[in-house]
Design a protein around this motif. Sequence first.
Motif, PDB file in Angstrom:
ATOM      1  N   TYR A  15      -3.990   5.150   1.800  1.00 47.34           N
ATOM      2  CA  TYR A  15      -3.040   4.412   0.965  1.00 47.34           C
ATOM      3  C   TYR A  15      -3.776   3.861  -0.249  1.00 47.34           C
ATOM      4  O   TYR A  15      -4.985   3.658  -0.221  1.00 47.34           O
TER       5      TYR A  15
ATOM      6  N   TRP B 157       0.854  -1.185   0.000  1.00 43.92           N
ATOM      7  CA  TRP B 157       0.000   0.000   0.000  1.00 43.92           C
ATOM      8  C   TRP B 157       0.891   1.237   0.000  1.00 43.92           C
ATOM      9  O   TRP B 157       1.713   1.400   0.883  1.00 43.92           O
ATOM     10  N   SER B 158       0.716   2.105  -0.993  1.00 43.22           N
ATOM     11  CA  SER B 158       1.501   3.340  -1.093  1.00 43.22           C
ATOM     12  C   SER B 158       0.710   4.505  -0.512  1.00 43.22           C
ATOM     13  O   SER B 158      -0.480   4.668  -0.817  1.00 43.22           O
ATOM     14  N   PHE B 159       1.386   5.325   0.269  1.00 44.26           N
ATOM     15  CA  PHE B 159       0.739   6.460   0.928  1.00 44.26           C
ATOM     16  C   PHE B 159       0.356   7.512  -0.104  1.00 44.26           C
ATOM     17  O   PHE B 159       1.184   7.949  -0.903  1.00 44.26           O
ATOM     18  N   THR B 160      -0.912   7.912  -0.089  1.00 37.86           N
ATOM     19  CA  THR B 160      -1.383   8.920  -1.039  1.00 37.86           C
ATOM     20  C   THR B 160      -1.787  10.225  -0.362  1.00 37.86           C
ATOM     21  O   THR B 160      -1.960  11.232  -1.034  1.00 37.86           O
TER      22      THR B 160
ATOM     23  N   SER C 267      -3.346   0.963  -3.740  1.00 41.16           N
ATOM     24  CA  SER C 267      -2.632  -0.176  -4.299  1.00 41.16           C
ATOM     25  C   SER C 267      -3.068  -0.335  -5.741  1.00 41.16           C
ATOM     26  O   SER C 267      -4.231  -0.095  -6.080  1.00 41.16           O
TER      27      SER C 267
ATOM     28  N   ASP D  32       6.317   6.739   1.732  1.00 38.87           N
ATOM     29  CA  ASP D  32       5.727   5.925   2.792  1.00 38.87           C
ATOM     30  C   ASP D  32       4.858   4.819   2.202  1.00 38.87           C
ATOM     31  O   ASP D  32       4.223   4.995   1.156  1.00 38.87           O
ATOM     32  N   GLN D  33       4.844   3.688   2.894  1.00 36.73           N
ATOM     33  CA  GLN D  33       4.017   2.570   2.466  1.00 36.73           C
ATOM     34  C   GLN D  33       3.835   1.584   3.599  1.00 36.73           C
ATOM     35  O   GLN D  33       4.569   1.598   4.591  1.00 36.73           O
TER      36      GLN D  33
ATOM     37  N   TRP E 166       6.459  -1.169   7.493  1.00 37.56           N
ATOM     38  CA  TRP E 166       5.737   0.092   7.442  1.00 37.56           C
ATOM     39  C   TRP E 166       6.751   1.215   7.406  1.00 37.56           C
ATOM     40  O   TRP E 166       7.597   1.319   8.301  1.00 37.56           O
TER      41      TRP E 166
END
Length: 130
Positions: free
Chosen positions: A126, A34-37, A128, A55-56, A67
């Motif tokens: 996040y 999961w990539s931080f958006t 994906s 961040d992810q 994390w």
Amino acid sequence: MFGFSVISVAQTATKTQPATTELSAKAKALCKTWSFTGSENFSLEQPPADTQKNDQIILMEDGRFRWIYNGNPVVGVWTIDKSNTWIMFTQDVTKEVFKIKVVESSTTKLKIDYRDKDDIHNMLIYSSAK
């Protein structure tokens, strides 16, 4: 070192939960990168700050996690409660325990509530590709 707060409730819960458990289908759907958006503040989404751009959260089916939060990586084991709402993280090195609440999840979006060391709610979003 990394500044996650220790939550006594989480510590108690991890004593009875094994590090690896059989995951439900809903929990398995969370197992991806999961990539931080961005974050949410008073229902308004904010883009990532410079320190958050990479961040992810990576949740693996074998109970391991990675994390990166505000540019700081943490690795260890994770468990999830039966309602698939509370994820408990235990760091490998410090054995520090912290938890996040899954507020919303789909195949491409994960929204969590994380209380930082100052007990401030952080609504983190996040995404994906899967």
